[in-house]
Design a protein around this motif. Structure first.
Motif, short mmCIF file in Angstrom:
data_model
loop_
_atom_site.label_atom_id
_atom_site.label_comp_id
_atom_site.label_asym_id
_atom_site.label_seq_id
_atom_site.Cartn_x
_atom_site.Cartn_y
_atom_site.Cartn_z
N CYS A 62 -0.73 -1.92 -4.40
CA CYS A 62 -1.13 -3.14 -4.35
C CYS A 62 -0.57 -4.25 -3.45
CB CYS A 62 -1.14 -3.76 -5.77
SG CYS A 62 -1.68 -2.67 -6.96
N ALA A 63 -1.29 -5.25 -3.02
CA ALA A 63 -0.75 -6.34 -2.18
C ALA A 63 0.11 -7.02 -2.95
CB ALA A 63 -1.90 -6.98 -1.36
N ASP A 75 12.26 -1.29 -4.29
CA ASP A 75 11.88 -1.36 -2.94
C ASP A 75 10.52 -2.37 -2.92
OD1 ASP A 75 9.51 -0.10 -4.17
OD2 ASP A 75 10.16 1.87 -3.27
N GLY A 76 10.24 -3.14 -3.94
CA GLY A 76 9.16 -4.11 -4.10
C GLY A 76 7.95 -3.47 -3.86
N THR A 77 7.40 -2.21 -4.62
CA THR A 77 6.16 -1.64 -4.34
C THR A 77 5.48 -1.50 -5.71
OG1 THR A 77 6.78 0.36 -4.52
CG2 THR A 77 6.50 -0.33 -2.37
N LEU A 78 4.05 -1.69 -5.79
CA LEU A 78 3.34 -1.57 -7.02
C LEU A 78 1.94 -0.63 -6.66
CD1 LEU A 78 2.64 -2.57 -9.99
CD2 LEU A 78 1.40 -4.45 -9.03
N ALA A 126 -9.35 -3.81 -6.10
CA ALA A 126 -8.94 -4.99 -6.36
C ALA A 126 -7.54 -5.46 -6.05
CB ALA A 126 -9.12 -5.45 -7.95
N CYS A 127 -6.79 -4.01 -5.71
CA CYS A 127 -5.29 -4.07 -5.38
C CYS A 127 -5.22 -4.22 -3.87
CB CYS A 127 -4.37 -2.88 -5.84
SG CYS A 127 -4.20 -2.76 -7.30
N GLY A 128 -6.21 -4.00 -2.95
CA GLY A 128 -6.15 -4.01 -1.78
C GLY A 128 -5.32 -3.22 -1.07
N GLU A 129 -4.90 -3.08 0.20
CA GLU A 129 -3.91 -2.09 0.86
C GLU A 129 -4.05 -0.85 0.48
OE1 GLU A 129 0.26 -3.42 1.03
OE2 GLU A 129 -0.20 -5.28 1.03
N ARG A 130 -5.29 -0.18 0.61
CA ARG A 130 -5.32 1.06 0.24
C ARG A 130 -4.88 1.96 1.13
NH1 ARG A 130 -9.06 3.53 -3.01
NH2 ARG A 130 -10.25 1.71 -3.14
N GLN A 131 -3.91 2.82 0.45
CA GLN A 131 -3.03 3.71 1.41
C GLN A 131 -3.57 5.30 1.28
OE1 GLN A 131 -0.23 2.55 2.90
NE2 GLN A 131 -1.35 0.63 2.55
N SER A 132 -4.27 5.65 0.32
CA SER A 132 -4.66 6.91 0.15
C SER A 132 -6.14 7.10 0.02
CB SER A 132 -4.08 7.48 -1.26
OG SER A 132 -2.76 7.31 -1.15
N PRO A 133 -6.89 8.17 0.26
CA PRO A 133 -8.34 8.37 -0.09
C PRO A 133 -8.90 8.13 -1.50
CG PRO A 133 -7.38 10.57 0.54
CD PRO A 133 -6.19 9.32 0.44
N PRO A 134 -9.89 7.64 -1.84
CA PRO A 134 -10.31 7.56 -3.09
C PRO A 134 -10.55 8.88 -4.02
CG PRO A 134 -12.20 7.53 -1.62
CD PRO A 134 -11.08 7.43 -0.90
N GLY A 135 -10.57 8.77 -5.34
CA GLY A 135 -10.83 9.90 -6.00
C GLY A 135 -9.46 9.79 -7.15
N GLY A 136 -9.06 8.86 -7.21
CA GLY A 136 -7.88 8.90 -8.41
C GLY A 136 -6.44 8.87 -7.80
N GLN A 173 5.31 -9.94 -11.70
CA GLN A 173 4.44 -11.10 -11.46
C GLN A 173 2.95 -10.43 -11.23
OE1 GLN A 173 5.80 -14.30 -8.87
NE2 GLN A 173 6.99 -15.12 -10.38
N ALA A 174 2.80 -9.72 -10.36
CA ALA A 174 1.51 -8.92 -10.17
C ALA A 174 1.26 -8.22 -11.13
CB ALA A 174 1.42 -8.14 -8.93
N MET A 175 2.06 -7.60 -11.99
CA MET A 175 1.74 -6.54 -12.89
C MET A 175 1.06 -7.55 -14.05
SD MET A 175 4.71 -3.85 -13.66
CE MET A 175 4.28 -2.29 -13.36
#
Length: 403
Positions: A265-266, A236-239, A250-260, A120-122
């Motif tokens: 995504c939440a 595992d329910g991850t996107l 826009a995805c939120g929940e940033r897990q990694s530093p920027p730069g690609g 659904q999020a996709m």
């Protein structure tokens, strides 16, 4: 309820918890299935169940029984959800869809992946333009052999999931599809693995890998676009979003530093089966509501109509048909202007080879006078081995790309 196998019991479990729903009975011809749900009357046949004056019913019987059971329920005026695949064949599926439509009933099919939060999020993010123009959708669905399946192969049992979710998230139907299948395990008597390639009406290339031979269970969907990539794991329910960090924000929940780097995504969490059955019940209630209330026919939270299930069956029927793909042949690496190369310029490769023929390629050679058919054995083919095959595709009008 019709059918109390593994999936039927899950349906019964969820239905029993939905507000305003009373589970009154089930039917299953297997005596061993009848004690499955404590306190629930279980009958050996559909006739007895229909005497309970049902409002709605879920069919989780073997696929080969879907058409007969569904037709009876439509004739009895019962709103029905039939587990996927909708029927054993495309004609049966269309007949079921037409029967429920003409009776004015809610008829839907259990393509549960539409209710998976990842899918659904996709879909929402694709519609919002986060990956730009979609170029390719790939899926991988594999795992151990399911003992509950006996009547169909991996195309109907597994690939039907991916065909529907691909059509849904892309918003475009298939216009071309082909596959290589193999019967390895032999447990089902049907195909045990398949590699499917296809093209949607908008030009999106799709690939599906399915099997029930792997000890590793996998359910993955990857959508590649001009601006980035969405990678979903349905187990595992991850996107994850891969691409421009400014768009990934826009995805939120940033897990990694920027730069690609990928960004997680939440998601909104809910059991897909519960969401599917809630949508079914809401659609039935909408039918009995005063004028002005309408049932959603598309989008997140809507039921999957039987006509959508029938369109999936059209695609699976095309995959399971004896494949004959149009190709161009480069004979033993000869240059294009070679006389032999010109004679073999257009050909049709039949896969697999005829039963009992080892290392054989059936080749229909187009020449000036018509079509001559010859059969070549691997051992007698000219030096250099089998020809190089380059698939050719001419899209329908309106497609955005040419190959």
């Amino acid at each position: 309820m019709c059918g109390l196998g593994t999936m039927g019991r899950h349906h019964a479990r969820v239905l029993a918890t939905l507000p305003g729903v009373r589970l009154v009975g089930a039917c299953d011809p297997d005596p061993g299935a009848r004690p499955a749900l404590a306190g629930l009357p279980v009958f050996p046949d559909l006739d007895t169940l229909l005497e309970l004056d049902l409002d709605l019913c879920v069919v989780a019987a073997p696929t080969l029984a879907h058409a007969a059971i569904g037709s009876r329920l439509a004739a009895a005026g019962v709103h029905t959800l039939i587990e996927k695949p909708l029927a054993a064949g495309a004609e049966e599926a269309r007949a079921l869809a037409a029967a429920f439509e003409s009776a004015g009933l809610v008829g839907c099919v259990g393509h549960i992946e539409r209710f998976n939060p990842v899918v659904q999020a996709m879909r929402e993010r694709i519609r919002d333009g986060e990956v730009g123009t979609v170029l390719q959708i790939t899926t991988s669905r594999q795992g151990p052999y399911p003992q509950r399946i006996r009547d169909v192969g991996v195309i109907l049992d597994l690939a039907s999931h991916d065909i529907d979710l691909t059509r849904w998230i892309a918003g475009a139907p298939y216009v071309k599809v082909s596959a290589v299948t193999s019967k390895v395990a032999g447990a089902s008597g049907h195909e045990d693995l398949a590699a499917v390639v296809g093209v949607l009406r908008d030009g999106t290339v799709v690939n599906h890998l399915v099997n029930w031979l792997s000890p590793v269970k996998r359910r993955q969907v990857t959508v590649t676009g001009e601006l980035g990539c969405l990678r979903g794991d349905l187990l595992d329910g991850t996107l994850w979003f891969h691409g421009d960090p400014s768009r990934a924000a826009a995805c939120g929940e940033r897990q990694s530093p920027p730069g690609g780097s990928p960004v997680r995504c939440a998601l909104t969490r809910q059991e897909p089966l519960q969401a599917e059955l809630e949508a079914f019940v809401a659609a039935v209630r909408s039918q009995a509501a005063p004028a002005g209330r309408t049932e959603a026919v598309d989008g997140v939270g809507a039921v999957v109509p039987m006509w959508a299930g029938a369109e999936v069956m059209d695609v699976t029927a095309a995959i399971l048909a004896e494949p004959a793909a149009s190709v161009e042949v480069s004979a033993a690496g000869r240059p294009v202007d070679d006389p032999v190369r010109r004679d073999l310029a257009r050909a049709s490769l039949v896969v697999p080879a005829s039963p009992g023929v080892d290392h054989a390629v059936a080749l229909a050679v187009a020449d000036r006078g018509g079509t001559a058919v010859a059969s070549f054995d691997h051992d007698t083919w000219p030096p250099g081995g089998l020809p190089t095959l380059v698939a050719g595709y001419v899209p329908v009008p309106g497609s955005r790309r040419w190959f």
